[in-house]
Design an enzyme around this catalytic site. Sequence first.
Site, PDB file in Angstrom:
ATOM      1  N   PHE A 191     -32.980 -68.648  46.234  1.00 40.18           N
ATOM      2  CA  PHE A 191     -33.689 -69.419  46.509  1.00 40.18           C
ATOM      3  C   PHE A 191     -34.890 -68.532  47.231  1.00 40.18           C
ATOM      4  CE2 PHE A 191     -29.712 -71.558  46.947  1.00 40.18           C
ATOM      5  CZ  PHE A 191     -29.991 -72.766  45.919  1.00 40.18           C
ATOM      6  N   CYS A 192     -35.953 -69.098  47.247  1.00 42.37           N
ATOM      7  CA  CYS A 192     -37.715 -68.683  47.032  1.00 42.37           C
ATOM      8  C   CYS A 192     -37.686 -68.185  48.725  1.00 42.37           C
ATOM      9  CB  CYS A 192     -38.636 -69.697  47.350  1.00 42.37           C
ATOM     10  SG  CYS A 192     -40.289 -68.906  47.208  1.00 42.37           S
ATOM     11  N   PRO A 193     -37.347 -66.294  49.071  1.00 43.60           N
ATOM     12  CA  PRO A 193     -38.366 -65.716  48.331  1.00 43.60           C
ATOM     13  C   PRO A 193     -37.431 -64.790  47.508  1.00 43.60           C
ATOM     14  CG  PRO A 193     -38.693 -65.398  50.751  1.00 43.60           C
ATOM     15  CD  PRO A 193     -37.908 -66.312  50.456  1.00 43.60           C
TER      16      PRO A 193
ATOM     17  N   ASP B 290     -34.894 -69.889  40.455  1.00 38.67           N
ATOM     18  CA  ASP B 290     -35.658 -71.272  41.806  1.00 38.67           C
ATOM     19  C   ASP B 290     -37.636 -71.400  40.893  1.00 38.67           C
ATOM     20  OD1 ASP B 290     -36.394 -71.118  44.550  1.00 38.67           O
ATOM     21  OD2 ASP B 290     -38.195 -70.710  43.989  1.00 38.67           O
TER      22      ASP B 290
ATOM     23  N   ASP C  24     -44.673 -67.793  42.361  1.00 45.62           N
ATOM     24  CA  ASP C  24     -45.479 -66.560  42.821  1.00 45.62           C
ATOM     25  C   ASP C  24     -45.007 -65.442  42.507  1.00 45.62           C
ATOM     26  OD1 ASP C  24     -44.790 -68.721  45.195  1.00 45.62           O
ATOM     27  OD2 ASP C  24     -41.965 -68.633  46.042  1.00 45.62           O
TER      28      ASP C  24
END
Length: 83
Positions: free
Chosen positions: A20-22, A47, A53
């Site tokens: 998951f981010c990041p 994600d 991003d």
Amino acid sequence: MTATLTTPVVTRTIDARGSFCPGPLMELIRAIREAAVGDVLEVYSTDAGSRNDIPKWVEKAGHRLVGIETRDGFDAIVVEKLR
């Protein structure tokens, strides 16, 4: 004489599916640091935030976004290290 554009050959694949981010971005940054100029890295990410991003970071860091392809349940984001 005509020039033909070729798709860069991926030199390293980072499988960040399930992260998951990041996470996917952090894995890309680590791989970019280890890569040589001209290397092409492909990040697999599930994600949704990675679609936004990673391209933003790539531009800010001075590299090249080769492309984003949606595959079977994940995105493949391809980046070329320019410096």
